[in-house]
Write a protein that holds these residues in place. Structure first.
Motif, mmCIF file in Angstrom:
data_model
loop_
_atom_site.group_PDB
_atom_site.id
_atom_site.type_symbol
_atom_site.label_atom_id
_atom_site.label_comp_id
_atom_site.label_asym_id
_atom_site.label_seq_id
_atom_site.Cartn_x
_atom_site.Cartn_y
_atom_site.Cartn_z
ATOM 1 N N ASP A 64 -23.272 59.895 -37.633
ATOM 2 C CA ASP A 64 -22.059 59.211 -38.080
ATOM 3 C C ASP A 64 -21.559 60.010 -39.278
ATOM 4 O O ASP A 64 -22.058 59.847 -40.389
ATOM 5 N N ASN A 65 -20.615 60.878 -39.035
ATOM 6 C CA ASN A 65 -20.168 61.774 -40.094
ATOM 7 C C ASN A 65 -19.479 61.029 -41.232
ATOM 8 O O ASN A 65 -19.536 61.451 -42.389
ATOM 9 N N ASP A 66 -18.836 59.920 -40.920
ATOM 10 C CA ASP A 66 -18.176 59.144 -41.979
ATOM 11 C C ASP A 66 -19.201 58.595 -42.965
ATOM 12 O O ASP A 66 -18.937 58.488 -44.162
ATOM 13 N N LYS A 67 -20.360 58.242 -42.449
ATOM 14 C CA LYS A 67 -21.417 57.707 -43.304
ATOM 15 C C LYS A 67 -22.375 58.793 -43.776
ATOM 16 O O LYS A 67 -23.250 58.519 -44.607
ATOM 17 N N GLY A 68 -22.213 59.991 -43.249
ATOM 18 C CA GLY A 68 -23.123 61.059 -43.644
ATOM 19 C C GLY A 68 -24.557 60.765 -43.258
ATOM 20 O O GLY A 68 -25.492 61.110 -43.981
ATOM 21 N N THR A 69 -24.746 60.169 -42.117
ATOM 22 C CA THR A 69 -26.070 59.721 -41.699
ATOM 23 C C THR A 69 -26.347 60.163 -40.267
ATOM 24 O O THR A 69 -25.450 60.163 -39.421
ATOM 25 N N VAL A 70 -27.584 60.537 -40.011
ATOM 26 C CA VAL A 70 -28.041 60.863 -38.662
ATOM 27 C C VAL A 70 -29.059 59.805 -38.245
ATOM 28 O O VAL A 70 -29.908 59.407 -39.047
ATOM 29 N N TYR A 71 -28.974 59.379 -37.003
ATOM 30 C CA TYR A 71 -29.820 58.308 -36.503
ATOM 31 C C TYR A 71 -30.703 58.799 -35.366
ATOM 32 O O TYR A 71 -30.332 59.705 -34.616
ATOM 33 N N LEU A 72 -31.851 58.159 -35.231
ATOM 34 C CA LEU A 72 -32.705 58.353 -34.066
ATOM 35 C C LEU A 72 -32.967 56.977 -33.472
ATOM 36 O O LEU A 72 -33.701 56.170 -34.050
ATOM 37 N N GLN A 73 -32.321 56.705 -32.349
ATOM 38 C CA GLN A 73 -32.524 55.453 -31.634
ATOM 39 C C GLN A 73 -33.732 55.623 -30.716
ATOM 40 O O GLN A 73 -33.735 56.520 -29.863
ATOM 41 N N MET A 74 -34.733 54.789 -30.890
ATOM 42 C CA MET A 74 -35.963 54.902 -30.121
ATOM 43 C C MET A 74 -36.132 53.653 -29.274
ATOM 44 O O MET A 74 -36.274 52.542 -29.818
#
Length: 125
Positions: A72-82
């Protein structure tokens, strides 16, 4: 480390968790972001990675079809959905940031210069 992971916890087999990786101080979306895990008595292994330049995602065979990495570039966050978690997924999970121009596997540690402190994921049977 310069990265901050969150979202770990304890779940039963078949459950889901979403890990987050944020980078206070720099734009993590400018880098390749990898997820690694380290289980007791095992070597640390690359799990997944996302390449900012073209959105390419990479997964280890052990998690393919169950895990999904996205940013999510707006939040500057990368996620790992497991999803569909298994007891074998139990480990400390780390996110890392590195440069796209480095040769080699996106799941290799040598690419990554910035690491988080890790977050524990425990999956019970």
């Amino acid at each position: 480390g310069q990265l901050v992971e969150s979202g770990g916890g304890s779940v039963q087999a078949g459950g889901s968790l979403r890990l987050s990786c944020a980078a206070p101080g720099f734009t993590i979306a400018d880098y390749v972001t990898g997820w690694f895990r380290h289980a007791p008595e095992k070597e640390r292994e690359g799990v997944s990675a996302i390449v900012r330049s073209d959105g390419k995602t990479v997964y280890a065979d052990s998690v393919k079809g169950r895990f999904a990495v996205y940013s999510d570039n707006d939040k500057g966050t990368v996620y790992l959905q497991m999803n569909s978690l298994k007891p074998d997924d139990t480990a400390v999970y780390y996110c890392a940031a590195g440069f796209d121009y480095i040769d080699g596997s996106y799941l290799g540690e040598e690419r990554y210069d910035f690491w988080g402190q890790g977050t524990q994921v425990t999956v019970s049977s």
